[in-house]
Design an enzyme around this catalytic site. Structure first.
Site, PDB file in Angstrom:
ATOM      1  CE  LYS A 114      -4.632  -1.954   1.631  1.00  0.00           C
ATOM      2  NZ  LYS A 114      -5.596  -1.718   2.779  1.00  0.00           N
ATOM      3  CE  LYS A 196      -7.864 -12.117  -4.041  1.00  0.00           C
ATOM      4  NZ  LYS A 196      -7.170 -11.751  -2.649  1.00  0.00           N
ATOM      5  CE  LYS A 199     -11.538  -3.743  -2.714  1.00  0.00           C
ATOM      6  NZ  LYS A 199     -12.211  -3.244  -1.791  1.00  0.00           N
TER       7      LYS A 199
END
Ligand code: TRP
Length: 334
Positions: A114, A196, A199
């Site tokens: 992140k 993967k 979203k």
């Protein structure tokens, strides 16, 4: 509460949820809820660790609350609440921070990922994220934590902190175990099946959102990337078809072998439509129910209010114990 073990899990209200989240989390929550004293949270404080539009965050909190209920979480049977409504979470985080080393947090894979993704906003909350998560779990003397594989490292830290605190101050926290979904934990992108399903993919055709209507779902599956060989079987070299078979089997509760047999000799075109329909059959009633619930903010507010009261009652017991153990003078609660 009845004499069952405690289960705790949470999801961040950070926007669209995909069928990956459904298979990996929500569907299992429903299956597990009655075997445990189940507590489910909308982890809104966690969401603040990356920049949010305040109005959107508020909307997403209602969306997720409604989605939990639409997916079968019963707010009378289980406790469903917003993390920020129970101040104990932030309070226990402070205490646990005093037994956490900066190195353990800066080493976390998710923090590193992140930090790269949000270079302009590497804040203390982002680094402290796992300690808040440990507080979520430990406040309820949780024994079982259903989570995705990506949260395994955070659960390990939770266990380490619980053990460390118990060793230093005496038995206080239960040491929780993770529960990892067997099926659906890895739903891959429809466009790049080696990645993967996410979203946050810029390409909306790569994922199926819990907000997609049946026509959209079928259209996205029709476009899914496959290969030029015409066999519908799971195979290392057929990532696209393998992903579609995995999704089909998860949504129909059939085994991969049963699915392979069902589509033997069939064409990809027909197969893709059938996968889309199988997914839509499950998702559409949930979407409809969620949208219905969203019409009634009063109801959702009342669920969150009662959830927070019940959660707080349990959480306070642990927090008071912790405060006493570390030497704080007990507060007099009125
Ligand atoms: N970090 C989790 C996620 O992103 C969400 C979460 C917050 C959580 N607190 C939790 C999950 C406590 C399990 C238990 O998926």
């Amino acid at each position: 509460m009845e004499d069952k073990k405690v289960l705790f899990s949470a999801i961040q209200p950070s926007g669209i949820l995909t069928i990956g989240n459904y298979l990996g989390a929500l569907r299992n929550f429903k299956k597990l809820q009655s075997d445990y004293n189940s507590i489910f949270s909308v982890a809104d404080l966690h969401t603040l660790t990356v920049k949010q539009d305040p109005a959107v965050l508020r909307k997403n909190t209602y969306e997720l609350t409604a989605l939990y209920i639409a997916c079968g979480i019963n707010p009378d049977e289980s406790i469903l609440f917003a993390q920020s409504h129970v101040p104990c979470h932030a309070e226990l985080t402070w205490i646990l921070n005093t037994v956490t080393y900066p190195g353990e947090l800066s080493r976390m894979t998710q923090f590193k990922d992140k930090s790269l993704k949000h270079e302009d906003n590497i804040n203390m909350g982002l680094m402290d994220y796992p300690v808040l998560m440990a507080s979520d779990i430990l406040l309820y003397q949780t024994e079982l934590v259903p989570i995705g594989a990506d949260q395994k490292q955070h659960l390990e830290l939770t266990r380490d902190l619980a053990i460390r605190f118990n060793n230093r101050f005496g038995e206080t926290f239960k040491v929780p175990e993770g529960y990892f979904a067997k099926n659906g934990a890895r739903v891959m992108s429809l466009c790049e099946p080696e990645r993967k399903m996410s979203k946050s993919d810029a390409n909306e055709n790569a994922f199926i959102s819990m907000n997609d209507d049946p026509a959209t779902i079928v259209r996205k599956f029709k476009r899914a990337v496959t290969d030029s060989d015409n066999r519908i079987v799971c195979d290392e070299n057929k990532k696209g078809i393998t992903n579609l078979l995995t999704i089909y089997s998860a949504f129909t509760d059939k085994t991969i072998e049963e699915a392979e047999k069902e589509f033997e000799g069939k064409g990809y075109g027909e197969f893709k439509v059938r996968v889309g329909e199988a997914v839509a059959d499950v998702i559409e009633p949930i979407r409809q129910e969620k949208n219905k619930l969203l019409q009634s903010k009063d109801y959702l507010d009342s669920v969150l209010k009662s959830g927070a009261e019940r959660a707080q009652y349990v959480a306070y017991k642990t927090l008071n114990k912790v405060y006493k153990k570390v030497g704080l003078v007990p507060r007099i609660r009125g």
